[in-house]
Structure formats: structure tokens, C-alpha cells
Design a protein around this motif. Structure first.
Motif: not given
Length: 226
Positions: A7-21
């Protein structure tokens, strides 16, 4: 084959999404959830069966250090990798002392991030060389500012570690695996694991990263060269 659930815990939404992809497209690691702060990360741990958490440090509501501490107390089997920037060095130390299993720069090459996740999943410790220099540089500065805190007896009889345990600890700080240590010391891997467990117990730490940090922080390894 076991799929690593992360799981990714990060307050910047763009970083959360890009890391997941990026992680899911380049590996068989499954990102089962994301969270924008430490409190949400704890909720995620309650709902999902997780192997790994990628944890930002500076977040609103609850930061990564507090979240790591709480998660490690409740779910010690979940491995926590801190996502960090160079500016966060002092917080990295706090996170490792709270039980994090390693840390990695946010701007790192995705392939290295994926290798790091797999390494920590299999019991390794993740302390990138460049950042380690920064962290240990900070420790050195603190130590020079407070020399009176160094106790001579601690250096001579550190935590009651015997010579074999000190030797194993020294190899840990050099980043050697259990297999490497067993070959260097002509011991079975089981014996090396026993020594490491004793070291953790005597140093009152939870994992390899914390043991390495403590050894460096308190100058337990006097001679780094041999």
C-alpha cells in the motif's frame, strides 16, 4: 508464486496514483490500497492483509513516524519502507527508530524502488548508500555537539555484546546478508540468525535497519576498516 501486497501512504494524490501505476505495470507487486495520511494508513492495515507499506514522512493528521510506530506495535509483520527526500534526514532516523525497515528516495528510479520492495519483503534492509551518508553525517554532528553523552564504559562493553556478536553487528553495518556473514565467519545460517536475534534483543531494536542505525549512532563498531 506469492504476490507481494503493498500500500502507498502519501499525501500528494498525483504521487500516490503515479507510484501505483508504475509499480503495478513493472512488477507483480499488487497495490491493494492507498492512504493520504498516517491515520488512514492504520485503517488500511485493519482492513487489508498487507506485506509492505510505502510511507511518506510529512503528512497532515498523523505523520509517517507516528504511523510507523503504531503499525509496528500492532502489526509487526508489516514491513514499512519510508519514502523520503534529502530534506527529511532527521525524520528518517526517527522513523527507523520507530521500526521502519528501510527508506528510499521518492525520486529514485522505479526499477530500484521495485527491487527495494522485494528485498525488504524477503527480510533485507534498505538503506541507500547516498542517504546513509547524510543520515550518519547528522548523527556525527549531534555527537560532536554533545560529547558529554558518550559513556566510556558503553564503548568498552557495549550493551554486553560479546566479540562474536560485535563481529556480526559490524558485518550488518556493512550491508552483508546472513549468507555472506555465515561464509565470512564459517558459521551456519541458523547460527548467524541466532546471533542477530540476540543482538536485536540486547540493543532493544526490532530489525536490521534499527540495529545498524544504533551501532552507528552510538559508535558500537569502533573499527570500520577490518
Amino acid at each position: 508464486m506469492m504476490v507481494i501486497k503493498a500500500a502507498i501512504v502519501e499525501d500528494q494524490e498525483i504521487l500516490r496514483k503515479s507510484l501505483k501505476i508504475v509499480i503495478e505495470s513493472m512488477s507483480d507487486i499488487e497495490i491493494v490500497g492507498t492512504a493520504e495520511n498516517g491515520a488512514k494508513a492504520i485503517e488500511l492495515c485493519e482492513m487489508e492483509s498487507l506485506d509492505i507499506l510505502l510511507m511518506d514522512i510529512q503528512m497532515p493528521v498523523m505523520d509517517g513516524v507516528k504511523a510507523t510506530d503504531e503499525i509496528k506495535k500492532r502489526w509487526p509483520h508489516i514491513k514499512v519502507i519510508i519514502l523520503t527526500t534529502f530534506q527529511d534526514v532527521t525524520h528518517v532516523l526517527d522513523a527507523l527508530n520507530a521500526g521502519a525497515d528501510g527508506y528510499i528516495l521518492k525520486a529514485v528510479d522505479p526499477e530500484f524502488l521495485i527491487q527495494g520492495i522485494k528485498m525488504v519483503y524477503h527480510g533485507g534492509s534498505l538503506i541507500p548508500q547516498q542517504l546513509a551518508k547524510e543520515v550518519f553525517g547528522q548523527i556525527q554532528i549531534k555527537k560532536n555537539e554533545h560529547p558529554e553523552q558518550l559513556d566510556d564504559n558503553l564503548i568498552n562493553h557495549p550493551y554486553d555484546l560479546n566479540n562474536q556478536e560485535l563481529k556480526v553487528l559490524k558485518y550488518l553495518t556493512q550491508g552483508l546478508s546472513n549468507k555472506d556473514i555465515s561464509e565470512m565467519m564459517y558459521l551456519s545460517i541458523g547460527t548467524v540468525k541466532n546471533y542477530i536475534s540476540i543482538i536485536y534483543s540486547k540493543l532493544n531494536v526490532r530489525n536490521r535497519s534499527s540495529a545498524i542505525i544504533k551501532a552507528m549512532e552510538e559508535s558500537l563498531i569502533a573499527d570500520k576498516k577490518h
